[in-house]
Design a protein around this motif. Structure first.
Motif, short mmCIF file in Angstrom:
data_model
loop_
_atom_site.label_atom_id
_atom_site.label_comp_id
_atom_site.label_asym_id
_atom_site.label_seq_id
_atom_site.Cartn_x
_atom_site.Cartn_y
_atom_site.Cartn_z
N ALA A 104 0.81 -1.21 0.00
CA ALA A 104 0.00 0.00 0.00
C ALA A 104 0.85 1.26 0.00
O ALA A 104 0.38 2.35 -0.37
CB ALA A 104 -0.93 0.00 1.22
N ASP A 105 2.12 1.12 0.40
CA ASP A 105 3.01 2.28 0.46
C ASP A 105 3.86 2.44 -0.79
O ASP A 105 4.60 3.41 -0.92
CB ASP A 105 3.94 2.16 1.68
N ARG A 106 3.77 1.48 -1.71
CA ARG A 106 4.62 1.53 -2.89
C ARG A 106 3.98 2.36 -4.01
O ARG A 106 2.78 2.28 -4.24
CB ARG A 106 4.89 0.12 -3.42
N ARG A 107 4.81 3.13 -4.68
CA ARG A 107 4.34 3.89 -5.84
C ARG A 107 4.12 2.92 -7.00
O ARG A 107 4.95 2.06 -7.28
CB ARG A 107 5.38 4.94 -6.22
N ILE A 108 3.00 3.06 -7.68
CA ILE A 108 2.71 2.22 -8.84
C ILE A 108 2.94 3.06 -10.09
O ILE A 108 2.31 4.10 -10.30
CB ILE A 108 1.26 1.69 -8.81
N ASP A 109 3.87 2.59 -10.94
CA ASP A 109 4.21 3.30 -12.17
C ASP A 109 3.72 2.59 -13.42
O ASP A 109 3.85 3.13 -14.53
CB ASP A 109 5.74 3.47 -12.26
N ALA A 110 3.18 1.38 -13.28
CA ALA A 110 2.67 0.63 -14.43
C ALA A 110 1.74 -0.46 -13.92
O ALA A 110 1.85 -0.91 -12.77
CB ALA A 110 3.80 0.02 -15.25
N VAL A 111 0.82 -0.89 -14.79
CA VAL A 111 -0.11 -1.97 -14.46
C VAL A 111 0.02 -3.04 -15.53
O VAL A 111 0.06 -2.75 -16.73
CB VAL A 111 -1.57 -1.48 -14.38
N ILE A 112 0.12 -4.31 -15.09
CA ILE A 112 0.26 -5.44 -16.01
C ILE A 112 -0.90 -6.40 -15.76
O ILE A 112 -1.13 -6.82 -14.63
CB ILE A 112 1.60 -6.17 -15.80
N PHE A 113 -1.62 -6.73 -16.83
CA PHE A 113 -2.76 -7.63 -16.73
C PHE A 113 -2.42 -9.01 -17.29
O PHE A 113 -1.79 -9.12 -18.35
CB PHE A 113 -3.94 -7.08 -17.54
N ASP A 114 -2.88 -10.04 -16.59
CA ASP A 114 -2.98 -11.36 -17.19
C ASP A 114 -4.19 -11.32 -18.13
O ASP A 114 -5.01 -10.40 -18.06
CB ASP A 114 -3.18 -12.40 -16.08
N MET A 115 -4.33 -12.29 -19.00
CA MET A 115 -5.45 -12.28 -19.94
C MET A 115 -6.58 -13.21 -19.51
O MET A 115 -7.66 -12.76 -19.15
CB MET A 115 -4.99 -12.66 -21.35
N ASP A 116 -6.33 -14.53 -19.55
CA ASP A 116 -7.39 -15.48 -19.23
C ASP A 116 -7.82 -15.37 -17.79
O ASP A 116 -7.00 -15.42 -16.86
CB ASP A 116 -6.92 -16.91 -19.52
N GLY A 117 -9.13 -15.21 -17.58
CA GLY A 117 -9.65 -15.09 -16.23
C GLY A 117 -9.60 -13.69 -15.68
O GLY A 117 -10.16 -13.43 -14.62
#
Length: 232
Positions: free
Chosen positions: A9-22
């Motif tokens: 919760a304290d980490r900066r998020i600079d990118a989001v990566i999605f899985d596909m199936d499900g």
């Protein structure tokens, strides 16, 4: 304390990566149905293998991993064919796209976050799915485990490669996954992991290693925006 050890919760998020199936497409229940027939056709009777064991694992990794312990009933190529024979109907006809998934990807990009795709699926299957979502060429990086010269999930390489192509340290990536093997891969890479449980999830996937869990599409969108965009 290293960044990978800090509270997610304290980490900066600079990118989001999605899985596909499900995650982007609700395909896992259909694959689970088909896997029973695939297991019956390909594995010897003494093999203690279930669809849950195979979920999230690249097809060739499935064959190599379990084939090392058992005399498989089919060749490696024939094993792939068992999956490929039903893939088109799953991705183009039977599986529903996850409600709001395409809009979520676009919203993240509009906010200036790089967005990646990391999947154990094959190129044609990915193309079918992204066409249905209207997300062709939408991702800043697409990493397909079958195209890597490395073991797939639960090993971390697919997520390490995705982070590298996005130009972001894995510790500052949020990964959205639904399978135990995918969650483990993302955790080993050092990412923050959000587990997604779709409405038709069979509950057999262990999501205990994830940093957070979202149940259903609405909560998925809410949790991703909260973690990645600091939206309440």
């Amino acid at each position: 304390m290293s960044e990978s050890e800090a509270d997610p919760a304290d980490r900066r998020i600079d990118a989001v990566i999605f899985d596909m199936d499900g995650v982007l497409v609700e395909s896992e229940s259909y694959w689970s149905e088909e896997m029973h027939d695939i297991i019956d056709a390909a594995y010897p009777e003494e093999a203690d293998v279930t669809p849950a064991d195979l979920t999230g694992v690249s097809i060739y990794d499935q064959y190599d991993r379990f084939g090392a312990d058992h005399d498989m009933n089919v060749s490696r190529e024939a094993y792939f064919d068992l999956y490929d024979d039903v893939a088109e109907s799953i991705y183009l006809e039977r599986a529903d796209v996850t409600e709001g998934a395409a809009d979520l990807v676009r919203d993240l990009q509009d906010a200036g976050l790089p967005v990646g795709l990391a999947t154990s699926s094959f190129p044609q299957w990915v193309a079918w799915t992204l066409e249905r979502l209207g997300l062709e060429d939408a991702f800043d990086a697409e990493v397909l485990a079958p195209e890597l010269d490395e073991p797939g999930k639960p090993e971390p390489f697919v997520y390490e490669a995705a982070a590298r192509r996005l130009g972001v340290a894995p510790e500052h990536c949020l990964v959205v996954e639904d399978s135990a093997s995918g969650i483990e891969a993302a955790k080993r890479a050092g990412a923050v992991v959000l587990a997604y449980r779709s409405p038709d999830s069979d509950g057999e996937q262990d999501v205990s290693r994830a940093d957070a869990v979202a149940d259903g599409p609405a909560e998925l969108r809410e949790r991703v925006r909260s973690l990645a965009l600091d939206e309440p």
